[in-house]
Design a protein around this motif. Structure first.
Motif, mmCIF file in Angstrom:
data_model
loop_
_atom_site.group_PDB
_atom_site.id
_atom_site.type_symbol
_atom_site.label_atom_id
_atom_site.label_comp_id
_atom_site.label_asym_id
_atom_site.label_seq_id
_atom_site.Cartn_x
_atom_site.Cartn_y
_atom_site.Cartn_z
ATOM 1 N N LEU A 76 -12.725 6.932 7.828
ATOM 2 C CA LEU A 76 -12.057 5.696 8.225
ATOM 3 C C LEU A 76 -11.263 5.875 9.512
ATOM 4 O O LEU A 76 -11.177 4.951 10.329
ATOM 5 C CB LEU A 76 -11.167 5.194 7.085
ATOM 6 N N PHE A 77 -10.703 7.063 9.732
ATOM 7 C CA PHE A 77 -10.018 7.332 10.993
ATOM 8 C C PHE A 77 -11.012 7.275 12.161
ATOM 9 O O PHE A 77 -10.764 6.618 13.171
ATOM 10 C CB PHE A 77 -9.323 8.696 10.951
ATOM 11 N N VAL A 78 -12.141 7.952 11.986
ATOM 12 C CA VAL A 78 -13.152 7.953 13.048
ATOM 13 C C VAL A 78 -13.741 6.546 13.199
ATOM 14 O O VAL A 78 -14.045 6.114 14.318
ATOM 15 C CB VAL A 78 -14.232 9.016 12.789
ATOM 16 N N ALA A 79 -13.878 5.812 12.106
ATOM 17 C CA ALA A 79 -14.374 4.431 12.177
ATOM 18 C C ALA A 79 -13.444 3.569 13.025
ATOM 19 O O ALA A 79 -13.906 2.752 13.826
ATOM 20 C CB ALA A 79 -14.516 3.846 10.774
ATOM 21 N N ALA A 80 -12.140 3.741 12.865
ATOM 22 C CA ALA A 80 -11.189 2.969 13.674
ATOM 23 C C ALA A 80 -11.393 3.270 15.155
ATOM 24 O O ALA A 80 -11.387 2.357 15.992
ATOM 25 C CB ALA A 80 -9.751 3.299 13.257
ATOM 26 N N ARG A 81 -11.602 4.520 15.480
ATOM 27 C CA ARG A 81 -11.840 4.902 16.883
ATOM 28 C C ARG A 81 -13.170 4.339 17.381
ATOM 29 O O ARG A 81 -13.274 3.898 18.528
ATOM 30 C CB ARG A 81 -11.820 6.425 17.029
ATOM 31 N N LEU A 82 -14.182 4.347 16.521
ATOM 32 C CA LEU A 82 -15.495 3.823 16.913
ATOM 33 C C LEU A 82 -15.439 2.307 17.119
ATOM 34 O O LEU A 82 -16.051 1.782 18.044
ATOM 35 C CB LEU A 82 -16.542 4.188 15.860
ATOM 36 N N ILE A 83 -14.705 1.630 16.262
ATOM 37 C CA ILE A 83 -14.535 0.175 16.436
ATOM 38 C C ILE A 83 -13.901 -0.095 17.793
ATOM 39 O O ILE A 83 -14.350 -0.975 18.534
ATOM 40 C CB ILE A 83 -13.692 -0.423 15.287
ATOM 41 N N ALA A 84 -12.864 0.652 18.135
ATOM 42 C CA ALA A 84 -12.211 0.466 19.443
ATOM 43 C C ALA A 84 -13.218 0.651 20.568
ATOM 44 O O ALA A 84 -13.294 -0.166 21.494
ATOM 45 C CB ALA A 84 -11.048 1.452 19.594
ATOM 46 N N ARG A 85 -14.007 1.687 20.473
ATOM 47 C CA ARG A 85 -14.992 1.963 21.527
ATOM 48 C C ARG A 85 -16.016 0.837 21.628
ATOM 49 O O ARG A 85 -16.345 0.372 22.717
ATOM 50 C CB ARG A 85 -15.671 3.299 21.257
ATOM 51 N N ARG A 86 -16.534 0.410 20.493
ATOM 52 C CA ARG A 86 -17.597 -0.610 20.511
ATOM 53 C C ARG A 86 -17.070 -2.004 20.791
ATOM 54 O O ARG A 86 -17.821 -2.876 21.205
ATOM 55 C CB ARG A 86 -18.399 -0.541 19.212
ATOM 56 N N GLN A 87 -15.779 -2.230 20.575
ATOM 57 C CA GLN A 87 -15.165 -3.507 20.959
ATOM 58 C C GLN A 87 -14.641 -3.453 22.389
ATOM 59 O O GLN A 87 -14.136 -4.451 22.880
ATOM 60 C CB GLN A 87 -13.999 -3.860 20.027
ATOM 61 N N HIS A 88 -14.723 -2.298 23.003
ATOM 62 C CA HIS A 88 -14.192 -2.092 24.363
ATOM 63 C C HIS A 88 -12.689 -2.364 24.402
ATOM 64 O O HIS A 88 -12.175 -3.027 25.301
ATOM 65 C CB HIS A 88 -14.938 -2.958 25.392
ATOM 66 N N VAL A 89 -12.001 -1.827 23.391
ATOM 67 C CA VAL A 89 -10.548 -1.960 23.282
ATOM 68 C C VAL A 89 -9.947 -0.570 23.479
ATOM 69 O O VAL A 89 -10.374 0.387 22.829
ATOM 70 C CB VAL A 89 -10.136 -2.517 21.895
ATOM 71 N N ALA A 90 -8.980 -0.478 24.365
ATOM 72 C CA ALA A 90 -8.329 0.818 24.594
ATOM 73 C C ALA A 90 -7.523 1.224 23.365
ATOM 74 O O ALA A 90 -6.841 0.392 22.756
ATOM 75 C CB ALA A 90 -7.420 0.744 25.820
ATOM 76 N N GLU A 91 -7.616 2.497 23.006
ATOM 77 C CA GLU A 91 -6.793 3.007 21.918
ATOM 78 C C GLU A 91 -5.333 2.988 22.372
ATOM 79 O O GLU A 91 -5.025 3.218 23.537
ATOM 80 C CB GLU A 91 -7.212 4.436 21.554
ATOM 81 N N ILE A 92 -4.441 2.711 21.435
ATOM 82 C CA ILE A 92 -3.014 2.695 21.738
ATOM 83 C C ILE A 92 -2.494 4.104 21.550
ATOM 84 O O ILE A 92 -2.430 4.621 20.430
ATOM 85 C CB ILE A 92 -2.258 1.706 20.830
ATOM 86 N N LEU A 93 -2.150 4.740 22.643
ATOM 87 C CA LEU A 93 -1.676 6.114 22.590
ATOM 88 C C LEU A 93 -0.194 6.149 22.247
ATOM 89 O O LEU A 93 0.600 5.358 22.750
ATOM 90 C CB LEU A 93 -1.921 6.812 23.927
ATOM 91 N N TRP A 94 0.166 7.086 21.397
ATOM 92 C CA TRP A 94 1.552 7.275 21.010
ATOM 93 C C TRP A 94 2.345 7.753 22.217
ATOM 94 O O TRP A 94 1.901 8.591 22.994
ATOM 95 C CB TRP A 94 1.623 8.301 19.889
ATOM 96 N N GLN A 95 3.521 7.173 22.370
ATOM 97 C CA GLN A 95 4.436 7.584 23.431
ATOM 98 C C GLN A 95 5.706 8.098 22.754
ATOM 99 O O GLN A 95 6.374 7.358 22.044
ATOM 100 C CB GLN A 95 4.769 6.416 24.350
ATOM 101 N N ALA A 96 5.992 9.349 22.993
ATOM 102 C CA ALA A 96 7.174 9.953 22.369
ATOM 103 C C ALA A 96 8.429 9.250 22.864
ATOM 104 O O ALA A 96 8.521 8.806 24.017
ATOM 105 C CB ALA A 96 7.245 11.440 22.708
ATOM 106 N N ALA A 97 9.414 9.149 21.991
ATOM 107 C CA ALA A 97 10.700 8.563 22.357
ATOM 108 C C ALA A 97 11.369 9.455 23.398
ATOM 109 O O ALA A 97 11.198 10.671 23.399
ATOM 110 C CB ALA A 97 11.594 8.436 21.127
ATOM 111 N N ALA A 98 12.109 8.827 24.274
ATOM 112 C CA ALA A 98 12.864 9.591 25.265
ATOM 113 C C ALA A 98 13.896 10.441 24.534
ATOM 114 O O ALA A 98 14.529 9.984 23.568
ATOM 115 C CB ALA A 98 13.538 8.655 26.254
ATOM 116 N N LYS A 99 14.070 11.643 24.985
ATOM 117 C CA LYS A 99 15.050 12.535 24.369
ATOM 118 C C LYS A 99 16.448 12.035 24.705
ATOM 119 O O LYS A 99 16.704 11.619 25.833
ATOM 120 C CB LYS A 99 14.824 13.953 24.836
ATOM 121 N N PRO A 100 17.361 12.069 23.756
ATOM 122 C CA PRO A 100 18.722 11.615 24.014
ATOM 123 C C PRO A 100 19.320 12.350 25.229
ATOM 124 O O PRO A 100 19.150 13.553 25.386
ATOM 125 C CB PRO A 100 19.481 11.969 22.737
#
Length: 193
Positions: free
Chosen positions: A167-191
Motif C-alpha cells: 500500500l505504501f508503494v501503491a500510494a507512490r505509484l498513484i502519485a506517479r501515474r496521476q502526475h502528482v508530485a509527492e509531498i516531501l517531509w520538511q523538518a521543523a526549523a531547529k529552535p
C-alpha cells in the motif's frame, strides 16, 4: 453457499462478550476480537480505495493495474479474519505473500528509490492509499499483540506486513501515474536557528 445469517441481531453480545467460531465466549475487547476488528477496518478502507480507483480510471487509465492487484486483497483479508475467528482454519498461504512481493518489486522499480520521507497527500487517492497503509500497520500490531498470547501462523503476520508495504508503494505509484508530485517531509526549523 447457503444462508449464513437469518437474523442480524442476536442479543448475545449485549453483556460485552462475543462468540468465536470454536464456541468460546470472550470479552469484546479481547486481543483476538481487537485484531479481527482492525482487519475489518482495513478491509473497509481498502473498499473505499478500490471504489475511488475505479472512478479515477477514466482520467488515469494506468490505475487499473492497481485495482487488479488490490481487489483480491479484500478477499484475502476476509480469509485472514476467518483465521482469527476460527484458529484451526487456515486460508492464507505463502503464494499470496509472493504475489504481493512481486507487485511491490514491479511497482517499486517504476517509482524509483525513495529519497526522502513523504507525507500522505497530494491527491485524494494517494491519501486513501496511505490511510489503508496505516490501517494495515494497526492490524499488524493488533495481530502481534494477539500472537504474544495465542500464537498465530507466520503467513498471517507476514501477509499484513507485506500488504502495508504494498500500500505504501501503491500510494507512490498513484502519485506517479496521476502526475502528482509527492509531498516531501520538511523538518521543523531547529529552535534558535
Amino acid at each position: 453457499m447457503g444462508y449464513r445469517l437469518s437474523k442480524i441481531y442476536t442479543r448475545t453480545g449485549d453483556a460485552g462478550e462475543t462468540g468465536l467460531a470454536d464456541g468460546r465466549r470472550v470479552p469484546k475487547d479481547h486481543p483476538r476480537i481487537e485484531a479481527m476488528g482492525e482487519v475489518d477496518s482495513l478491509n473497509s478502507l481498502l473498499g473505499v480505495l478500490l471504489a475511488e480507483l475505479d472512478e479515477a480510471q477514466e482520467r488515469h487509465p494506468g490505475l487499473g493495474e492497481l485495482s487488479e492487484v488490490l481487489a483480491p486483497c479484500q478477499h484475502r483479508l476476509f480469509d485472514l479474519g476467518g483465521e482469527l475467528a476460527m484458529p484451526e482454519y487456515q486460508a492464507l498461504d505463502a503464494g499470496e505473500i509472493a504475489r504481493l512481493e512481486d507487485a511491490i518489486d514491479r511497482w517499486n522499480e517504476e517509482v524509483g528509490p525513495l529519497e526522502n520521507f513523504i507525507l500522505p497527500g497530494g491527491s485524494r487517492l494517494i491519501a486513501q492509499a496511505h490511510l489503508c497503509r496505516s490501517a494495515a500497520r494497526a492490524a499488524e500490531r493488533r495481530c502481534q499483540t494477539l500472537n504474544g498470547e495465542e500464537p498465530l501462523r507466520n503467513e498471517l503476520l507476514a501477509y499484513l506486513n507485506r500488504l502495508s508495504d504494498l500500500l505504501f508503494v501503491a500510494a507512490r505509484l498513484i502519485a506517479r501515474r496521476q502526475h502528482v508530485a509527492e509531498i516531501l517531509w520538511q523538518a521543523a526549523a531547529k529552535p534558535g536557528v
